[in-house]
Scaffold this motif. Structure first.
Motif, short mmCIF file in Angstrom:
data_model
loop_
_atom_site.label_atom_id
_atom_site.label_comp_id
_atom_site.label_asym_id
_atom_site.label_seq_id
_atom_site.Cartn_x
_atom_site.Cartn_y
_atom_site.Cartn_z
N ALA A 178 81.21 67.36 -17.66
CA ALA A 178 81.21 66.87 -19.05
C ALA A 178 82.36 67.44 -19.88
CB ALA A 178 79.88 67.18 -19.72
N THR A 179 83.05 68.46 -19.38
CA THR A 179 84.24 68.95 -20.09
C THR A 179 85.41 67.98 -19.91
OG1 THR A 179 85.00 70.26 -18.18
CG2 THR A 179 83.51 71.34 -19.76
N GLN A 180 85.28 67.06 -18.95
CA GLN A 180 86.36 66.11 -18.67
C GLN A 180 85.97 64.67 -18.98
OE1 GLN A 180 86.77 66.98 -14.52
NE2 GLN A 180 88.02 68.81 -14.85
N VAL A 181 84.68 64.34 -18.82
CA VAL A 181 84.19 62.97 -19.01
C VAL A 181 82.95 63.01 -19.90
CG1 VAL A 181 83.32 60.89 -17.86
CG2 VAL A 181 84.96 62.37 -16.68
N PRO A 182 82.91 62.23 -20.99
CA PRO A 182 81.69 62.21 -21.81
C PRO A 182 80.49 61.68 -21.03
CG PRO A 182 83.20 60.48 -22.50
CD PRO A 182 83.94 61.32 -21.52
N VAL A 183 79.33 62.24 -21.30
CA VAL A 183 78.11 61.92 -20.55
C VAL A 183 76.98 61.56 -21.52
CG1 VAL A 183 76.33 62.84 -19.01
CG2 VAL A 183 78.73 63.52 -18.69
N LEU A 224 79.08 57.71 -29.89
CA LEU A 224 79.07 58.81 -28.94
C LEU A 224 80.16 59.81 -29.27
CD1 LEU A 224 77.80 59.77 -26.18
CD2 LEU A 224 79.72 58.60 -25.08
N ALA A 225 79.83 61.11 -29.10
CA ALA A 225 80.86 62.14 -29.21
C ALA A 225 81.92 61.91 -28.14
CB ALA A 225 80.23 63.52 -29.05
N ALA A 226 83.16 62.29 -28.44
CA ALA A 226 84.27 62.01 -27.53
C ALA A 226 84.23 62.85 -26.26
CB ALA A 226 85.59 62.24 -28.26
N SER A 227 83.43 63.94 -26.26
CA SER A 227 83.35 64.79 -25.07
C SER A 227 81.99 65.46 -25.04
CB SER A 227 84.47 65.83 -25.08
OG SER A 227 84.33 66.69 -26.21
N GLY A 228 81.70 66.10 -23.90
CA GLY A 228 80.44 66.81 -23.77
C GLY A 228 79.29 65.90 -23.42
N VAL A 229 78.08 66.47 -23.44
CA VAL A 229 76.87 65.74 -23.07
C VAL A 229 76.09 65.35 -24.32
CG1 VAL A 229 74.68 65.84 -21.82
CG2 VAL A 229 76.69 67.00 -20.89
N THR A 230 75.79 64.07 -24.43
CA THR A 230 74.86 63.57 -25.44
C THR A 230 73.54 63.29 -24.73
OG1 THR A 230 76.58 62.60 -26.83
CG2 THR A 230 74.35 61.73 -27.08
N VAL A 231 72.50 64.00 -25.13
CA VAL A 231 71.19 63.83 -24.51
C VAL A 231 70.40 62.79 -25.30
CG1 VAL A 231 68.97 64.92 -24.04
CG2 VAL A 231 71.10 66.11 -23.45
N LEU A 232 69.96 61.76 -24.60
CA LEU A 232 69.08 60.73 -25.16
C LEU A 232 67.66 61.16 -24.83
CD1 LEU A 232 68.73 58.02 -26.56
CD2 LEU A 232 69.22 56.89 -24.39
N LEU A 267 68.10 71.60 -23.66
CA LEU A 267 68.60 72.91 -24.09
C LEU A 267 69.77 73.38 -23.24
CD1 LEU A 267 65.14 74.63 -24.63
CD2 LEU A 267 66.76 74.03 -26.43
N THR A 268 69.78 73.01 -21.96
CA THR A 268 70.84 73.44 -21.06
C THR A 268 72.12 72.65 -21.26
OG1 THR A 268 69.20 74.10 -19.40
CG2 THR A 268 71.45 73.76 -18.63
N LEU A 269 72.01 71.35 -21.50
CA LEU A 269 73.17 70.46 -21.44
C LEU A 269 73.75 70.05 -22.78
CD1 LEU A 269 72.11 67.91 -18.66
CD2 LEU A 269 73.91 69.64 -18.49
N SER A 270 72.89 69.79 -23.75
CA SER A 270 73.31 68.92 -24.85
C SER A 270 74.29 69.56 -25.82
CB SER A 270 72.08 68.43 -25.63
OG SER A 270 71.42 69.53 -26.21
N ARG A 271 75.28 68.77 -26.17
CA ARG A 271 76.15 69.07 -27.31
C ARG A 271 75.68 68.25 -28.51
NH1 ARG A 271 82.73 68.08 -27.62
NH2 ARG A 271 82.89 68.18 -29.87
N GLN A 272 75.31 67.03 -28.23
CA GLN A 272 74.77 66.12 -29.24
C GLN A 272 73.46 65.56 -28.70
OE1 GLN A 272 76.97 62.88 -31.85
NE2 GLN A 272 76.60 61.97 -29.86
N VAL A 273 72.54 65.21 -29.60
CA VAL A 273 71.28 64.66 -29.17
C VAL A 273 70.95 63.42 -29.97
CG1 VAL A 273 69.94 66.18 -30.70
CG2 VAL A 273 68.83 65.17 -28.72
N TRP A 274 70.44 62.40 -29.29
CA TRP A 274 69.87 61.21 -29.93
C TRP A 274 68.38 61.23 -29.66
CZ3 TRP A 274 73.71 57.30 -27.25
CH2 TRP A 274 74.98 57.41 -27.84
#
Length: 350
Positions: free
Chosen positions: A175-180, A22-30, A191-198
């Motif tokens: 998500a700027t404070q806690v990874p999601v 997982l990325a250390a910050s931001g939103v990872t969309v599964l 499209l709205t949330l993801s910084r990283q995608v699985w």
């Protein structure tokens, strides 16, 4: 804190075998279709589902052969599609239950209430809450535990557009404070949330990476969808008050967006451009109603259906997609390296 795991497990007919970090910050969309194992993977990470393998969060071991850290000892918060609130307690009671168990302070409670904007709801019985209100309270309760990781399992799927947009904004800020890790099969939420995608299919993560890169990959599943969309990043520029247009600078090119008033902020602007809203031409038209006409280079193309091709375009150091007919591709002589112009309607930008 980084999360790393390599897991396997069987649930019904679905066999999961996944490995990711997982990325250390931001939103990872599964992201993936229903039945691909997304929710099962989230439950394995939370310790709610039996599995084999290993899970590490920073220097903390959560799961390995012969050892399983109980769910309540994992520093995470979880939110489900249906809010799991205590019906016999009011909203304040639901938050106080978690606050006392976690040893949080009244100041922590006030901060979470402010983050989720639920102060007017504190005295309400949870059975009187609307779907959007209940999910805001569920999000607040997940945050009340002081999590170092948030697991969100399709939390907005039952909400209308207005409540969904409100909660998406809250989740982005959190998500700027806690990874999601955010489970969804809704492209708009990705499209709205993801910084990283699985990308998940049939119990496996088949691709992972930065969202804008995965969206534009011709050999990936996202670019081959009928609603294929690219993400571009730019900076706010001037505002045209006469025509109510906001300029965004992307790779030294100006994109004009409709805006009733100037958009403020220094953060990068994320533009979503659907492939079906991009047309191509060999020369820039002199007279056109299209405001956004930019020089691009063809990086590649791929057939995505009978008589249809998706074209990957280079704009500076970013990638754009266009979905055009096979006949147009042939007549325009679209091939890797070709220099073309991309036309994007201002009203199509979001």
């Amino acid at each position: 804190m980084s999360l790393a795991f390599s897991l396997a497990g069987q649930v019904g007919q679905c066999r999961l075998q996944v490995q990711a970090q997982l990325a250390a910050s931001g939103v990872t969309v599964l992201f993936g279709p229903s039945g691909s194992g997304k929710s099962t993977l989230l439950r394995m990470l939370a310790g709610l589902q039996e599995c084999e393998g290993e899970i590490r969060f920073g220097d903390q071991l959560w799961h390995t052969e012969g050892f399983r850290l109980p769910p309540w000892e994992r520093p995470l918060g979880m939110m489900f599609q249906a809010p799991t609130l205590f019906r016999h307690l009011d909203v304040r009671g639901n938050l106080d239950y978690v606050r006392k168990r976690r040893g949080a302070s009244e100041e922590d409670l006030a901060r979470v209430v402010g983050q989720t904007r639920i102060e007017p709801l504190l005295a309400r019985c949870v059975e009187t809450l609307s779907g959007g209100e209940a999910q805001r309270v569920a999000l607040a309760r997940a945050l009340m535990a002081g999590p170092e990781l948030l697991l969100l399992d399709e939390p907005l799927s039952a909400l209308d557009h207005g409540h969904k947009q409100e909660l998406l904004g809250m989740i982005s800020a959190i998500a700027t404070q806690v990874p999601v890790i955010y489970v969804t099969h809704d492209l708009d939420e990705l499209l709205t949330l993801s910084r990283q995608v699985w990308l998940m299919e049939q119990g496996r993560i088949v691709a992972s990476g930065k969202a804008h890169e995965e969206l534009a990959r011709l050999d990936g599943p996202l670019a081959q969808r009928g609603d294929a969309t690219a993400l571009l990043y730019g900076k706010l520029d001037t505002y045209d008050s006469l025509d109510h247009l906001q300029a965004v600078n992307v790779a030294r090119q100006t994109f004009w967006l409709p805006a009733a008033r100037p958009v403020a902020g220094d953060a990068p602007v994320r533009l979503r451009i659907a492939a079906r809203d991009v047309s191509l031409c060999r020369q820039a038209p002199e007279d056109s109603s299209i405001l956004n006409i930019h020089p691009v280079q063809v990086a590649g193309l791929r057939e995505v259906g009978p008589g249809q091709v998706v074209v990957q375009l280079v704009l500076g150091d970013q990638r754009l997609l266009a979905c055009i007919s096979s006949r147009s591709a042939r007549e325009l002589e679209v091939f890797p390296g070709a220099q073309l112009y991309a036309q994007v309607k201002a009203v199509a930008l979001g």
